[in-house]
Write an enzyme that holds these catalytic residues in place. Sequence first.
Site, PDB file in Angstrom:
ATOM      1  N   ARG A 168       6.561   2.772 -10.790  1.00 45.51           N
ATOM      2  CA  ARG A 168       7.497   3.575 -10.440  1.00 45.51           C
ATOM      3  C   ARG A 168       8.244   4.184 -11.815  1.00 45.51           C
ATOM      4  NH1 ARG A 168       7.981  -0.167  -6.801  1.00 45.51           N
ATOM      5  NH2 ARG A 168      10.034  -1.141  -7.585  1.00 45.51           N
TER       6      ARG A 168
ATOM      7  N   GLU B 280       3.817  -4.820 -12.320  1.00 48.43           N
ATOM      8  CA  GLU B 280       5.298  -4.709 -12.754  1.00 48.43           C
ATOM      9  C   GLU B 280       5.883  -5.770 -13.500  1.00 48.43           C
ATOM     10  OE1 GLU B 280       6.061  -2.494  -8.359  1.00 48.43           O
ATOM     11  OE2 GLU B 280       7.027  -4.353  -8.855  1.00 48.43           O
TER      12      GLU B 280
ATOM     13  N   HIS C 224       0.640  -1.324  -0.055  1.00 55.76           N
ATOM     14  CA  HIS C 224       0.058  -0.034   0.135  1.00 55.76           C
ATOM     15  C   HIS C 224       0.938   1.173   0.009  1.00 55.76           C
ATOM     16  CE1 HIS C 224      -3.697  -2.129   0.781  1.00 55.76           C
ATOM     17  NE2 HIS C 224      -2.984  -2.939   1.666  1.00 55.76           N
TER      18      HIS C 224
END
Length: 364
Positions: A172, A275, A17
């Site tokens: 990211r 990812e 989270h």
Amino acid sequence: MRVAIRVDASSEIGIGHVMRCLTLADALHRNGATVRFISRVMPAHMVQMMQERKHEFRLLPKRQNDDGIREFAHSHWLDVNQHVDASDTMEALGDHVWDWVVIDHYAIGAAWEKVARIKNSRVLVIDDLADRMHDCDVILDQNYYVNAQSRYDLLVPDNCFKALGPSYALLREEFYETAKTEAERDGLIRKILVGFGGSDPTNETAKVLQALEAPDFYKFQIDVIIGSVNQHKNSLFDRYAENSRINFHENATNVASLMSQADLSIGAGGAMNWERCFLGLPAIVIVVAENQAETSEALHQAGIVLNLGRHHEVSENMIARAVRNLDSDQVAMHCFSERSKNLMLPDGLAITNLKVLSTILDRS
């Protein structure tokens, strides 16, 4: 613009989270926003990570939950009731007016969010469960479900913007950069990446590594991502200290690079799904939390991952058999890779963070 983020992390809650909230916070910071994290429980190394990225942090006081109310399946994660937590959070935000409050917490629902909406302008909720009512302007659920577009129809206001599905996954910046130069996968297995999140309480990492001890797997190099809050890490380090095939990466900051170098991943069915998919990395998935079960099975049925099921049902032999089957089926490996990338990139490269970020900015 000022954005507050309410999120917790612990060995039970995990760090997924807070990691996805950090991704959002970094993107907002790059666009000039001030971001403050509010938590009741947060490992010290995560606080350090926030501060190194120029985000503010406030720790809520410890309190006892004496009313015994358990509104939701995960209410015990909060330690106090929603009203107390909302009051404490608003006090921690009382020095400024906040444009957005972001909530990523399974123990928080509409009652908490109503308080935030009174005190602040907008509320964005990040959720995976669709198991409670929300009072928010944006609901973000990055998971893959057959009924993804209708799961929140009765749970959010009519005018709520629904950011649903993997194209809204919070990835990211390193993943976008890695994807630009990643070579096409050939379907052969030379290196395996193992990763079960920051805590791995049931020690699935050990189970997988034991499965990969079979002699016919000696040809594989193995990278293992492990968190500092993993209570089993020292025993794993000791057991495989002399094994040159296995490299441990504690609190890895180069996950995208590790995924790019790997040919197969064995891991949990949480945020790492997106990812891996983004980089087209074929995956054997083991469900380690109930909230991962439905989306992992949906991905399995779509031919995107190989889901072995819930962790207590998965044996070392099952893992070894799955690896052998994929090692002998280059076509299947290639199909997993292509379907993964197609799931994440229906409109082209690097759309996900931009979608989420532009949604927030446009509605401010």
